[in-house]
Every structure is written in C-alpha cells, then in structure tokens.
Scaffold this motif. Structure first.
Motif, PDB file in Angstrom:
ATOM      1  N   ARG A  65      47.309 -65.055  -8.576  1.00 32.99           N
ATOM      2  CA  ARG A  65      47.614 -63.621  -8.573  1.00 32.99           C
ATOM      3  C   ARG A  65      49.043 -63.377  -9.022  1.00 32.99           C
ATOM      4  N   ARG A  67      51.762 -59.877  -9.528  1.00 33.31           N
ATOM      5  CA  ARG A  67      51.978 -58.427  -9.382  1.00 33.31           C
ATOM      6  C   ARG A  67      53.267 -58.047 -10.087  1.00 33.31           C
ATOM      7  N   SER A  69      55.782 -54.563 -11.220  1.00 35.10           N
ATOM      8  CA  SER A  69      56.130 -53.149 -11.130  1.00 35.10           C
ATOM      9  C   SER A  69      56.438 -52.699 -12.552  1.00 35.10           C
ATOM     10  N   THR A  78      52.238 -50.148 -10.022  1.00 39.15           N
ATOM     11  CA  THR A  78      52.115 -51.589  -9.857  1.00 39.15           C
ATOM     12  C   THR A  78      50.825 -52.043 -10.521  1.00 39.15           C
ATOM     13  N   THR A  80      48.339 -55.429 -10.537  1.00 40.79           N
ATOM     14  CA  THR A  80      48.005 -56.712  -9.936  1.00 40.79           C
ATOM     15  C   THR A  80      46.956 -57.380 -10.812  1.00 40.79           C
ATOM     16  N   GLN A  82      44.456 -60.520 -10.791  1.00 42.80           N
ATOM     17  CA  GLN A  82      43.816 -61.516  -9.934  1.00 42.80           C
ATOM     18  C   GLN A  82      43.050 -62.487 -10.825  1.00 42.80           C
ATOM     19  N   HIS A  97      45.554 -51.370 -11.403  1.00 45.54           N
ATOM     20  CA  HIS A  97      46.753 -50.608 -11.781  1.00 45.54           C
ATOM     21  C   HIS A  97      46.786 -49.374 -10.894  1.00 45.54           C
TER      22      HIS A  97
END
Length: 115
Positions: A65, A67, A69, A78, A80, A82, A97
């Motif tokens: 994962r 993440r 900004s 943000t 992310t 996965q 998102h």
C-alpha cells in the motif's frame, strides 16, 4: 472534521504485472513522474513547476500500500494505492481517491462540481 462521502472515488483493476513491479511504479520517483507528469515534490521544490500540483508521500507499506497527499490550487486530497497478488501472477490494484478531511467550521472555499 467532516468528510463528504460524494468526494470519494474507488476503482479496482486486474493487472498482468507482478505486485513488486506495480510497487516500483508507485514509489520510484522516475517511474512516478512518467504517469503523473513530474509533480512538484513539496520537500524539494527547487525547480520550475511543470504541473499545478504537489505530491507528498504519506505512508508506504512495501509491496502492499502507498498513500499520497495531492495538493493543487483548489483542493487537497489523498490517494491510496492498494496492491494485492491475485493468484495468477498479476496484481489486484485498488485506487481510492478522496478529498482530505476539512474543519467543520468551513473556513476553506467550497469545492464545486461540474454539471
């Protein structure tokens, strides 16, 4: 803090690439710049801006994962990513998102959506 549920986009893809290859595409700066178009690294802003946004790593769990900004002239959000092995040698790739949480007092400008 509040979060508008309508400001979240979630997508899932099946990729032929192995999870380690996807991980590298998301974390090696040269590869990230290929698909995001050379964003400004807010920790190292010593050159001209090629795009109108900043990208900052929030967290990373190797091969699992990442993440980030993302800040542009109008909003902070943000994203992310996965990464999961799909059992066929490829990757199940999820992208979430979402608008960053904002203070409930609403001192920030209102985001507008196109019709």
């Amino acid at each position: 803090m509040t979060r508008n549920p309508e400001t979240r986009i979630s997508l899932t893809y099946e990729l032929d690439a192995a999870p380690t290859k996807v991980w590298r595409a998301l974390t090696v700066p040269e590869y990230v710049s290929q698909w995001l178009g050379n964003p400004v690294d807010s920790n190292n802003d010593d050159g001209p801006r090629e795009n109108n946004f900043e990208l900052r790593l929030i967290s990373a769990e190797p091969d699992t994962r990442v993440r980030y900004s993302i800040k542009d002239d109008e909003a902070v959000s943000t994203v992310t990513f996965q990464i999961d092995a799909n059992g066929n040698g490829g990757t199940t790739f999820r992208i979430v998102h979402e608008q960053a949480m904002i203070a409930a007092n609403g001192n920030l400008p209102v985001l507008r959506q196109a019709a």
